[in-house]
Scaffold this motif. Structure first.
Motif, PDB file in Angstrom:
ATOM      1  N   LEU A  69       0.803  -1.368  -0.147  1.00 12.03           N
ATOM      2  CA  LEU A  69       0.217   0.123   0.087  1.00 12.03           C
ATOM      3  C   LEU A  69       0.929   0.938   0.029  1.00 12.03           C
ATOM      4  O   LEU A  69       0.223   2.480  -0.376  1.00 12.03           O
ATOM      5  CB  LEU A  69      -0.853  -0.059   1.115  1.00 12.03           C
ATOM      6  CG  LEU A  69      -1.938   1.133   1.212  1.00 12.03           C
ATOM      7  CD1 LEU A  69      -2.965   0.938   0.164  1.00 12.03           C
ATOM      8  CD2 LEU A  69      -2.843   1.019   2.645  1.00 12.03           C
ATOM      9  N   SER A 123      -5.790   1.031   6.484  1.00 10.20           N
ATOM     10  CA  SER A 123      -5.903   1.204   5.030  1.00 10.20           C
ATOM     11  C   SER A 123      -7.096   2.039   4.732  1.00 10.20           C
ATOM     12  O   SER A 123      -7.113   2.881   3.887  1.00 10.20           O
ATOM     13  CB  SER A 123      -6.455  -0.255   4.534  1.00 10.20           C
ATOM     14  OG  SER A 123      -5.212  -1.254   4.790  1.00 10.20           O
ATOM     15  N   LEU A 133      -6.108   2.896  -4.499  1.00 10.50           N
ATOM     16  CA  LEU A 133      -5.583   1.617  -4.349  1.00 10.50           C
ATOM     17  C   LEU A 133      -6.031   1.036  -2.893  1.00 10.50           C
ATOM     18  O   LEU A 133      -6.213  -0.049  -2.540  1.00 10.50           O
ATOM     19  CB  LEU A 133      -4.141   1.598  -4.608  1.00 10.50           C
ATOM     20  CG  LEU A 133      -3.495   0.103  -4.421  1.00 10.50           C
ATOM     21  CD1 LEU A 133      -4.002  -0.820  -5.282  1.00 10.50           C
ATOM     22  CD2 LEU A 133      -1.946   0.195  -4.460  1.00 10.50           C
ATOM     23  N   VAL A 136      -9.156  -0.824  -2.429  1.00  8.59           N
ATOM     24  CA  VAL A 136      -9.059  -2.249  -2.699  1.00  8.59           C
ATOM     25  C   VAL A 136      -8.540  -3.169  -1.610  1.00  8.59           C
ATOM     26  O   VAL A 136      -8.712  -4.187  -1.238  1.00  8.59           O
ATOM     27  CB  VAL A 136      -8.235  -2.377  -4.080  1.00  8.59           C
ATOM     28  CG1 VAL A 136      -8.215  -3.978  -4.756  1.00  8.59           C
ATOM     29  CG2 VAL A 136      -8.716  -1.561  -5.295  1.00  8.59           C
ATOM     30  N   VAL A 137      -7.505  -2.415  -0.922  1.00  8.74           N
ATOM     31  CA  VAL A 137      -6.895  -3.006   0.260  1.00  8.74           C
ATOM     32  C   VAL A 137      -7.805  -3.385   1.399  1.00  8.74           C
ATOM     33  O   VAL A 137      -7.823  -4.318   1.953  1.00  8.74           O
ATOM     34  CB  VAL A 137      -5.594  -2.051   0.602  1.00  8.74           C
ATOM     35  CG1 VAL A 137      -5.187  -2.814   2.028  1.00  8.74           C
ATOM     36  CG2 VAL A 137      -4.498  -2.299  -0.433  1.00  8.74           C
ATOM     37  N   THR A 179      -8.267 -10.353  -4.420  1.00 10.97           N
ATOM     38  CA  THR A 179      -7.968  -8.972  -4.210  1.00 10.97           C
ATOM     39  C   THR A 179      -6.684  -8.561  -4.169  1.00 10.97           C
ATOM     40  O   THR A 179      -6.213  -7.665  -4.504  1.00 10.97           O
ATOM     41  CB  THR A 179      -8.784  -8.590  -2.871  1.00 10.97           C
ATOM     42  OG1 THR A 179     -10.017  -8.853  -2.985  1.00 10.97           O
ATOM     43  CG2 THR A 179      -8.785  -7.163  -2.607  1.00 10.97           C
ATOM     44  N   SER A 182      -5.144  -8.591  -7.399  1.00  4.52           N
ATOM     45  CA  SER A 182      -5.423  -7.151  -8.263  1.00  4.52           C
ATOM     46  C   SER A 182      -4.652  -6.001  -7.497  1.00  4.52           C
ATOM     47  O   SER A 182      -3.959  -5.095  -8.476  1.00  4.52           O
ATOM     48  CB  SER A 182      -6.959  -6.960  -8.142  1.00  4.52           C
ATOM     49  OG  SER A 182      -7.210  -6.590  -6.753  1.00  4.52           O
ATOM     50  N   VAL A 183      -4.522  -5.892  -6.158  1.00  8.80           N
ATOM     51  CA  VAL A 183      -3.623  -4.939  -5.500  1.00  8.80           C
ATOM     52  C   VAL A 183      -2.027  -5.061  -6.035  1.00  8.80           C
ATOM     53  O   VAL A 183      -1.542  -3.918  -6.416  1.00  8.80           O
ATOM     54  CB  VAL A 183      -3.571  -5.182  -3.912  1.00  8.80           C
ATOM     55  CG1 VAL A 183      -2.564  -4.176  -3.351  1.00  8.80           C
ATOM     56  CG2 VAL A 183      -5.068  -4.872  -3.551  1.00  8.80           C
ATOM     57  N   ARG A 187      -0.394  -2.119  -8.309  1.00  9.40           N
ATOM     58  CA  ARG A 187       0.910  -1.298  -7.727  1.00  9.40           C
ATOM     59  C   ARG A 187       1.997  -1.702  -8.747  1.00  9.40           C
ATOM     60  O   ARG A 187       2.665  -0.914  -8.933  1.00  9.40           O
ATOM     61  CB  ARG A 187       1.020  -1.759  -6.435  1.00  9.40           C
ATOM     62  CG  ARG A 187       2.464  -1.484  -5.807  1.00  9.40           C
ATOM     63  CD  ARG A 187       2.531   0.057  -5.739  1.00  9.40           C
ATOM     64  NE  ARG A 187       1.660   0.484  -4.636  1.00  9.40           N
ATOM     65  CZ  ARG A 187       1.245   1.571  -4.556  1.00  9.40           C
ATOM     66  NH1 ARG A 187       2.108   2.876  -5.207  1.00  9.40           N
ATOM     67  NH2 ARG A 187       0.537   2.218  -3.445  1.00  9.40           N
TER      68      ARG A 187
END
Length: 388
Positions: A69, A123, A133, A136-137, A179, A182-183, A187
Motif C-alpha cells: 500500500l 487502510s 488503491l 481495494v486493500v 483482491t 489485483s492489488v 501497484r
C-alpha cells in the motif's frame, strides 16, 4: 499467483516476485494448517501449533499489505512497524504457553483478527485521504478477517462447524487472494511499465506507446491533409515542462524518464477519447482535437490538463525500478499550456505546431500557466485564474 511471481522473477523484478510469492504461500499455509494439514493426532500439540501459525502468518500478511500500500515506504516507519508486529507476535506466543492449548489457539485467532482490524483502520484512513488503491486493500483486509475468523471457528469446532461456515470461509479466502492479486497488479504494473521506460530512455514514447517522435509528426500531417480536404477546425493543445533540464542535471536521465512517465500517465487519464495525443520534442506533449467547432471545451481541457500535471509527485531517482522504496525526491512539474484553434484555410502543420509550442513556453510566465490565441484580437493572452 506463484506463476506470476516466477514470471516477474524472470524479468528481474525481484521485489514483485517476492511479494506475490509471500502473499500466496502465507495464505495457503494458513488455510492448510487450520484445515488439519499438519494434524499429528495430539490435539493439544495441534492447538498450540495453530496458535503460533495464526499470529505469525497474519502479522506477516498484514506487514506485506501495508508495504504494498505504500505506508512502509520510509525505512524508519517500516522498521518501527516490523518491530511492533514482531514484539506483539513474540509477546502473544510467550503468553499463550501459560494457557490451556485450546485457549492458546483461541487467543492466537483473536490476536490475528485484532492485527487485521488494525490494518483495516490504517487502510481505511489512507483510502479516505484519496488513495484509490487503498479501497481495494480495505476490501482485501475485510475478506482476510472473515477467512481468519472462519478458519479459527472451524479449527475450534471441527466436527460441529456447519457447511455454510465452510462455504463462507472458502469464499472469503478466495476473495482475499483475488483482491491481493489485483492489488499487486495495480501497484506493480506501474513498476513494470516504469522499468521499460527507464530502460528505453527518450526513444520510448510514454503517451502513445510509440518509440519515435516521428509518429506524432505523421499524426499531425494526416490531420492537416484531411483538414485541407474538409476544412473543419482543428484544436491543438501543447503542454511543455519547464524544469526537466534542471531535474536531469540534479538526478540524471532516469529521473527525467520517470518524470515524463508520470506526466504522460496523468495526461492519458485526463484526456478524453476524442483527443489524440503524442510526444513532442523532449519536454512537450501534443493534444489534437478534430472537429473543434467550439473553443470552450478546448480551454476547459487545457485547464484540467494543467491542474492534473502540476500536482507533486515522488520521483524514483535510482536505476532500481523493482522497488517502491528506492531513492525518491519530491518534484512538481512546471507546466505551460498553449491552446489554439486551426481554422484558416492556408494553415500549415509545422507553423501551427511551432506556434503552439511557443505559446506553451510563453504560458510559463502567466499566473494560470495557460496561453490562448484569441481569434478576435489576434493576440496571445493568458487565461484568467479560476477561483478554487
Amino acid at each position: 499467483m506463484l506463476g506470476i511471481s516466477a514470471f516477474a522473477f524472470s524479468r528481474s523484478l525481484r521485489r514483485v516476485s517476492v511479494n506475490a510469492a509471500l502473499a500466496t504461500l502465507g495464505s495457503a499455509f494458513f488455510a492448510f494448517a487450520f484445515l488439519g494439514g499438519f494434524a499429528s493426532g495430539d490435539s493439544d500439540r495441534d492447538a498450540r501449533l495453530l496458535a503460533h501459525v495464526s499470529v505469525v502468518v497474519s502479522a506477516s500478511l498484514v506487514y506485506l499489505l501495508l508495504y504494498v500500500l505504500g505506508i512502509l515506504r520510509q525505512r524508519e516507519v517500516a522498521r518501527r512497524a516490523g518491530l511492533a508486529l514482531a514484539g506483539v507476535t513474540a509477546l502473544v506466543l510467550a503468553g499463550s504457553w501459560s494457557l490451556e492449548p485450546l485457549q492458546a489457539q483461541a487467543l492466537g485467532t483473536a490476536i490475528a483478527c485484532l492485527i487485521g482490524l488494525a490494518a483495516l483502520v490504517l487502510s481505511l484512513r489512507r483510502a479516505l485521504r484519496g488513495d484509490r488503491l487503498a479501497w481495494v486493500v480495505v476490501v482485501g483486509v475485510f475478506f482476510m478477517l472473515l477467512a481468519i475468523a472462519g478458519l479459527g471457528w472451524i479449527a475450534l469446532h471441527r466436527s460441529g462447524a456447519p457447511w455454510q461456515l465452510h462455504a463462507l470461509t472458502a469464499t472469503a479466502a478466495t476473495a482475499y487472494l483475488v483482491t491481493m492479486a489485483s492489488v499487486l497488479w495495480m501497484r506493480y504494473a506501474y513498476l513494470v511499465e516504469l522499468h521499460q521506460v527507464m530502460a528505453h530512455g527518450p526513444s520510448y514514447d510514454p503517451v502513445t506507446r510509440m518509440r519515435s517522435h516521428g509518429e506524432t509528426g505523421r499524426m499531425v500531417g494526416e490531420a492537416f491533409r484531411q483538414y485541407r480536404d474538409d476544412p473543419v477546425p482543428l484544436g491543438m493543445i501543447v503542454v511543455s515542462i519547464a524544469n526537466l533540464d534542471v531535474l536531469g542535471k540534479l538526478y540524471g536521465q532516469s529521473a527525467v524518464n520517470h518524470a515524463l512517465f508520470v506526466c504522460a500517465g496523468r495526461l492519458r487519464r485526463e484526456v478524453p477519447e476524442y483527443a489524440e495525443t503524442g510526444r513532442l520534442a523532449d519536454d512537450s506533449f501534443l493534444l489534437l482535437v478534430r472537429n473543434c467547432s467550439n473553443s470552450g471545451p478546448l480551454l476547459a481541457l487545457a485547464r484540467a490538463v494543467q491542474a492534473r500535471l502540476s500536482r507533486p509527485v515522488k520521483l524514483n531517482t535510482s536505476f532500481e525500478a523493482g522497488s517502491i522504496g528506492a531513492k525518491q525526491t519530491r518534484w512538481v512539474a512546471e507546466i505551460g499550456v498553449g491552446v489554439l484553434r486551426v481554422y484558416r484555410p492556408d494553415a500549415r502543420a509545422a507553423s501551427a505546431v511551432a506556434m503552439g509550442r511557443g505559446m506553451s513556453r510563453t504560458a510559463w510566465s502567466y499566473p494560470s500557466r495557460v496561453a490562448w490565441y484569441d481569434e478576435k484580437s489576434g493576440e496571445i493572452v493568458g487565461m484568467p485564474l479560476v477561483p478554487a
